[in-house]
Motif scaffolding. Structure first.
Motif, PDB file in Angstrom:
ATOM      1  N   ASP A  87       0.800  -1.229   0.000  1.00  0.00           N
ATOM      2  CA  ASP A  87       0.000   0.000   0.000  1.00  0.00           C
ATOM      3  C   ASP A  87       0.835   1.283   0.000  1.00  0.00           C
ATOM      4  OD1 ASP A  87      -2.392  -1.432  -0.083  1.00  0.00           O
ATOM      5  OD2 ASP A  87      -2.458  -1.592   2.110  1.00  0.00           O
ATOM      6  N   THR A  88       2.166   1.161   0.037  1.00  0.00           N
ATOM      7  CA  THR A  88       2.997   2.336  -0.235  1.00  0.00           C
ATOM      8  C   THR A  88       2.717   2.769  -1.673  1.00  0.00           C
ATOM      9  OG1 THR A  88       4.733   1.615   1.290  1.00  0.00           O
ATOM     10  CG2 THR A  88       5.380   3.177  -0.418  1.00  0.00           C
ATOM     11  N   ALA A  89       2.709   4.078  -1.929  1.00  0.00           N
ATOM     12  CA  ALA A  89       2.392   4.558  -3.273  1.00  0.00           C
ATOM     13  C   ALA A  89       3.157   5.841  -3.570  1.00  0.00           C
ATOM     14  CB  ALA A  89       0.890   4.791  -3.425  1.00  0.00           C
ATOM     15  N   PHE A  90       3.468   6.032  -4.840  1.00  0.00           N
ATOM     16  CA  PHE A  90       4.250   7.186  -5.290  1.00  0.00           C
ATOM     17  C   PHE A  90       3.581   7.787  -6.517  1.00  0.00           C
ATOM     18  CE2 PHE A  90       7.797   8.680  -8.104  1.00  0.00           C
ATOM     19  CZ  PHE A  90       8.147   9.807  -7.362  1.00  0.00           C
ATOM     20  N   LEU A  91       3.355   9.101  -6.492  1.00  0.00           N
ATOM     21  CA  LEU A  91       2.676   9.815  -7.574  1.00  0.00           C
ATOM     22  C   LEU A  91       3.527  10.974  -8.046  1.00  0.00           C
ATOM     23  CD1 LEU A  91       0.114  10.588  -9.277  1.00  0.00           C
ATOM     24  CD2 LEU A  91      -0.670  11.875  -7.253  1.00  0.00           C
ATOM     25  N   THR A  92       3.622  11.144  -9.352  1.00  0.00           N
ATOM     26  CA  THR A  92       4.358  12.287  -9.903  1.00  0.00           C
ATOM     27  C   THR A  92       3.561  12.935 -11.020  1.00  0.00           C
ATOM     28  OG1 THR A  92       6.411  13.000 -10.985  1.00  0.00           O
ATOM     29  CG2 THR A  92       5.665  10.787 -11.471  1.00  0.00           C
ATOM     30  N   TRP A  93       3.528  14.264 -11.021  1.00  0.00           N
ATOM     31  CA  TRP A  93       2.980  15.071 -12.098  1.00  0.00           C
ATOM     32  C   TRP A  93       4.155  15.787 -12.753  1.00  0.00           C
ATOM     33  CZ3 TRP A  93      -2.074  17.935 -10.143  1.00  0.00           C
ATOM     34  CH2 TRP A  93      -3.020  16.969  -9.758  1.00  0.00           C
ATOM     35  N   ASP A  94       4.447  15.402 -13.964  1.00  0.00           N
ATOM     36  CA  ASP A  94       5.607  15.918 -14.699  1.00  0.00           C
ATOM     37  C   ASP A  94       5.117  16.946 -15.720  1.00  0.00           C
ATOM     38  OD1 ASP A  94       7.968  16.321 -16.028  1.00  0.00           O
ATOM     39  OD2 ASP A  94       8.184  14.276 -16.754  1.00  0.00           O
ATOM     40  N   TYR A  95       5.512  18.217 -15.523  1.00  0.00           N
ATOM     41  CA  TYR A  95       5.031  19.302 -16.370  1.00  0.00           C
ATOM     42  C   TYR A  95       6.021  19.615 -17.485  1.00  0.00           C
ATOM     43  CZ  TYR A  95       2.052  19.958 -12.278  1.00  0.00           C
ATOM     44  OH  TYR A  95       1.182  19.757 -11.237  1.00  0.00           O
ATOM     45  N   ALA A  96       5.479  19.876 -18.682  1.00  0.00           N
ATOM     46  CA  ALA A  96       6.325  20.231 -19.818  1.00  0.00           C
ATOM     47  C   ALA A  96       6.891  21.643 -19.679  1.00  0.00           C
ATOM     48  CB  ALA A  96       5.528  20.116 -21.115  1.00  0.00           C
ATOM     49  N   ASP A  97       6.184  22.516 -18.980  1.00  0.00           N
ATOM     50  CA  ASP A  97       6.622  23.900 -18.792  1.00  0.00           C
ATOM     51  C   ASP A  97       7.915  23.934 -17.981  1.00  0.00           C
ATOM     52  OD1 ASP A  97       7.014  26.565 -18.232  1.00  0.00           O
ATOM     53  OD2 ASP A  97       5.019  26.907 -17.371  1.00  0.00           O
ATOM     54  N   PRO A  98       9.043  24.382 -18.563  1.00  0.00           N
ATOM     55  CA  PRO A  98      10.320  24.378 -17.842  1.00  0.00           C
ATOM     56  C   PRO A  98      10.351  25.321 -16.639  1.00  0.00           C
ATOM     57  CG  PRO A  98      10.540  25.579 -19.906  1.00  0.00           C
ATOM     58  CD  PRO A  98       9.185  24.938 -19.922  1.00  0.00           C
ATOM     59  N   GLU A  99       9.412  26.260 -16.588  1.00  0.00           N
ATOM     60  CA  GLU A  99       9.361  27.212 -15.472  1.00  0.00           C
ATOM     61  C   GLU A  99       8.568  26.675 -14.285  1.00  0.00           C
ATOM     62  OE1 GLU A  99      11.182  29.952 -15.592  1.00  0.00           O
ATOM     63  OE2 GLU A  99      11.814  29.264 -17.576  1.00  0.00           O
ATOM     64  N   ARG A 100       7.955  25.527 -14.454  1.00  0.00           N
ATOM     65  CA  ARG A 100       7.105  24.980 -13.398  1.00  0.00           C
ATOM     66  C   ARG A 100       7.736  23.736 -12.806  1.00  0.00           C
ATOM     67  NH1 ARG A 100       0.658  23.410 -14.084  1.00  0.00           N
ATOM     68  NH2 ARG A 100       0.235  23.042 -11.846  1.00  0.00           N
ATOM     69  N   ASP A 102       7.984  20.176 -11.063  1.00  0.00           N
ATOM     70  CA  ASP A 102       7.124  18.995 -11.046  1.00  0.00           C
ATOM     71  C   ASP A 102       6.617  18.743  -9.631  1.00  0.00           C
ATOM     72  OD1 ASP A 102       7.657  18.621 -13.744  1.00  0.00           O
ATOM     73  OD2 ASP A 102       9.419  17.394 -13.324  1.00  0.00           O
ATOM     74  N   ASP A 103       5.488  18.051  -9.531  1.00  0.00           N
ATOM     75  CA  ASP A 103       4.913  17.679  -8.240  1.00  0.00           C
ATOM     76  C   ASP A 103       5.097  16.185  -8.022  1.00  0.00           C
ATOM     77  OD1 ASP A 103       3.835  20.197  -7.351  1.00  0.00           O
ATOM     78  OD2 ASP A 103       2.283  19.994  -8.879  1.00  0.00           O
ATOM     79  N   GLN A 104       5.537  15.818  -6.817  1.00  0.00           N
ATOM     80  CA  GLN A 104       5.701  14.410  -6.469  1.00  0.00           C
ATOM     81  C   GLN A 104       5.231  14.193  -5.039  1.00  0.00           C
ATOM     82  OE1 GLN A 104      10.006  14.042  -7.435  1.00  0.00           O
ATOM     83  NE2 GLN A 104       9.381  12.505  -8.922  1.00  0.00           N
ATOM     84  N   TRP A 105       4.526  13.066  -4.822  1.00  0.00           N
ATOM     85  CA  TRP A 105       4.030  12.732  -3.495  1.00  0.00           C
ATOM     86  C   TRP A 105       4.293  11.258  -3.193  1.00  0.00           C
ATOM     87  CZ3 TRP A 105       1.083  15.265  -7.202  1.00  0.00           C
ATOM     88  CH2 TRP A 105       0.767  16.611  -6.945  1.00  0.00           C
ATOM     89  N   LEU A 106       4.547  10.965  -1.935  1.00  0.00           N
ATOM     90  CA  LEU A 106       4.787   9.604  -1.463  1.00  0.00           C
ATOM     91  C   LEU A 106       3.830   9.303  -0.321  1.00  0.00           C
ATOM     92  CD1 LEU A 106       6.636   7.032  -1.485  1.00  0.00           C
ATOM     93  CD2 LEU A 106       8.023   8.201   0.248  1.00  0.00           C
ATOM     94  N   TYR A 107       3.120   8.180  -0.423  1.00  0.00           N
ATOM     95  CA  TYR A 107       2.226   7.762   0.655  1.00  0.00           C
ATOM     96  C   TYR A 107       2.843   6.581   1.393  1.00  0.00           C
ATOM     97  CZ  TYR A 107      -1.721   5.804   3.195  1.00  0.00           C
ATOM     98  OH  TYR A 107      -2.533   5.313   4.194  1.00  0.00           O
ATOM     99  N   LEU A 108       3.020   6.744   2.711  1.00  0.00           N
ATOM    100  CA  LEU A 108       3.561   5.688   3.566  1.00  0.00           C
ATOM    101  C   LEU A 108       2.448   5.218   4.496  1.00  0.00           C
ATOM    102  CD1 LEU A 108       6.975   7.378   4.416  1.00  0.00           C
ATOM    103  CD2 LEU A 108       6.557   5.538   2.766  1.00  0.00           C
ATOM    104  N   PRO A 109       1.934   3.994   4.321  1.00  0.00           N
ATOM    105  CA  PRO A 109       0.775   3.541   5.095  1.00  0.00           C
ATOM    106  C   PRO A 109       1.019   3.505   6.601  1.00  0.00           C
ATOM    107  CG  PRO A 109       1.770   1.728   3.843  1.00  0.00           C
ATOM    108  CD  PRO A 109       2.388   2.991   3.344  1.00  0.00           C
ATOM    109  N   ALA A 110       2.253   3.258   7.008  1.00  0.00           N
ATOM    110  CA  ALA A 110       2.535   3.220   8.447  1.00  0.00           C
ATOM    111  C   ALA A 110       2.288   4.581   9.090  1.00  0.00           C
ATOM    112  CB  ALA A 110       3.984   2.795   8.684  1.00  0.00           C
ATOM    113  N   MET A 111       2.506   5.654   8.318  1.00  0.00           N
ATOM    114  CA  MET A 111       2.286   7.007   8.830  1.00  0.00           C
ATOM    115  C   MET A 111       0.898   7.536   8.472  1.00  0.00           C
ATOM    116  SD  MET A 111       5.984   8.631   7.814  1.00  0.00           S
ATOM    117  CE  MET A 111       5.560  10.224   8.528  1.00  0.00           C
ATOM    118  N   ARG A 112       0.223   6.846   7.546  1.00  0.00           N
ATOM    119  CA  ARG A 112      -1.087   7.267   7.055  1.00  0.00           C
ATOM    120  C   ARG A 112      -1.057   8.720   6.596  1.00  0.00           C
ATOM    121  NH1 ARG A 112      -5.387   4.489  11.339  1.00  0.00           N
ATOM    122  NH2 ARG A 112      -4.688   2.323  11.008  1.00  0.00           N
ATOM    123  N   LYS A 113       0.009   9.036   5.865  1.00  0.00           N
ATOM    124  CA  LYS A 113       0.204  10.434   5.458  1.00  0.00           C
ATOM    125  C   LYS A 113       0.823  10.483   4.073  1.00  0.00           C
ATOM    126  CE  LYS A 113       2.477  14.681   7.013  1.00  0.00           C
ATOM    127  NZ  LYS A 113       3.369  15.277   8.052  1.00  0.00           N
TER     128      LYS A 113
END
Length: 265
Positions: A87-100, A102-113
């Motif tokens: 249930d660990t999970a990793f999400l990334t939003w990769d933007y083509a705009d070089p000025e922006r 990227d967004d990345q998030w990690l979910y750790l079930p032990a921390m529920r965060k």
């Protein structure tokens, strides 16, 4: 030095210069790599096998989804086993705009965060493997904004002729974020995929080598099925094995949200 030797030396230098001039430059190779068809979306399974210098191994089973939104890309990876990382999970939003950024998030079930991965963390190693968060995000592509590039020549990997591409970070801050002082890639001349990559740390010392193997077409798209990475400093190795790769099954937008990280598969 005799006149004959001088003439031969001059002819050799001219020949080398002509050969170098006929090679595509570094930016052109990067453009060709990123222009490859990767499909609108993909579903695939990924096994990660990490082995330390003593030979002790750990295996992780995951399922991943990726989808393009115009030039932007979203990718998510869900851990299926073993139980201690399920249930660990990793999400990334990769933007083509070089000025922006990227967004990345990690979910750790032990921390529920859900934890956000900042730009300064992108050079950290991804959950015990020998690839970084940035490496995982890029997949088979290269970052245009982070590096200066030049073509060093030609080489061969596993019998495939390649261009030798050298990339150096644009500045010291970027080098620290990435964890690399230099990257050298052998890029297949025909399919524009990297077959070998060598990495140096920010002090110029050899860091790791990665081989990209078992590259074959799936539903008409060239696809790597095996990545072997060895860290020369720690002796640690990671084997990535891709299977059940599917470019044709539609992928829902619901997988690419922070709530989806919490819900899991």
């Amino acid at each position: 030095m005799t006149k004959t030797v001088l003439i031969l030396s001059s002819m050799l230098l001219t020949s080398l210069g002509t050969a170098a001039a006929n090679l595509p430059d570094g930016d052109e190779i990067a453009r060709r790599i990123n222009a490859r068809d990767e499909g609108l979306s993909v579903v695939r399974d990924l096994t990660m096998r990490m082995t330390d210098r003593r030979g002790k191994s750990r295996t992780r089973e995951t399922r991943g989804f990726r989808k393009y939104y115009g030039e932007d890309k979203r990718t998510v990876i869900f851990y299926l086993s073993p139980k201690n990382v399920k249930d660990t999970a990793f999400l990334t939003w990769d933007y083509a705009d070089p000025e922006r950024d990227d967004d990345q998030w990690l979910y750790l079930p032990a921390m529920r965060k859900v934890r956000r991965i900042s730009a300064s963390d992108r050079g950290d190693y991804f959950l015990g493997t020998d690839l970084t968060y940035e490496d995982i995000k890029l997949e088979t592509r290269v970052s245009i904004r982070d590096y200066h590039r030049k073509t060093k020549g030609e080489d061969e990997v596993d019998g495939y002729p390649c261009y030798l591409l050298e990339s150096t970070p644009v500045d010291a801050k970027t080098a620290r974020e990435l964890g690399y002082g230099k990257v050298e890639q052998c890029v297949d001349k025909e399919i524009w995929m990297t077959r070998r990559a060598r990495f140096w740390d920010t002090k110029g010392k050899p860091l790791k080598t990665a081989y990209f193997r078992d590259i074959r077409k799936v539903q008409g798209i060239w696809t790597q099925h095996r990545i072997e990475v060895e860290n020369h400093k720690t002796g640690h190795k990671t084997l990535f094995l891709f299977s059940h790769v599917d470019y044709q099954t539609p992928v829902s937008d619901k997988w690419f949200t922070r709530d989806a990280l919490r819900r899991g598969l």
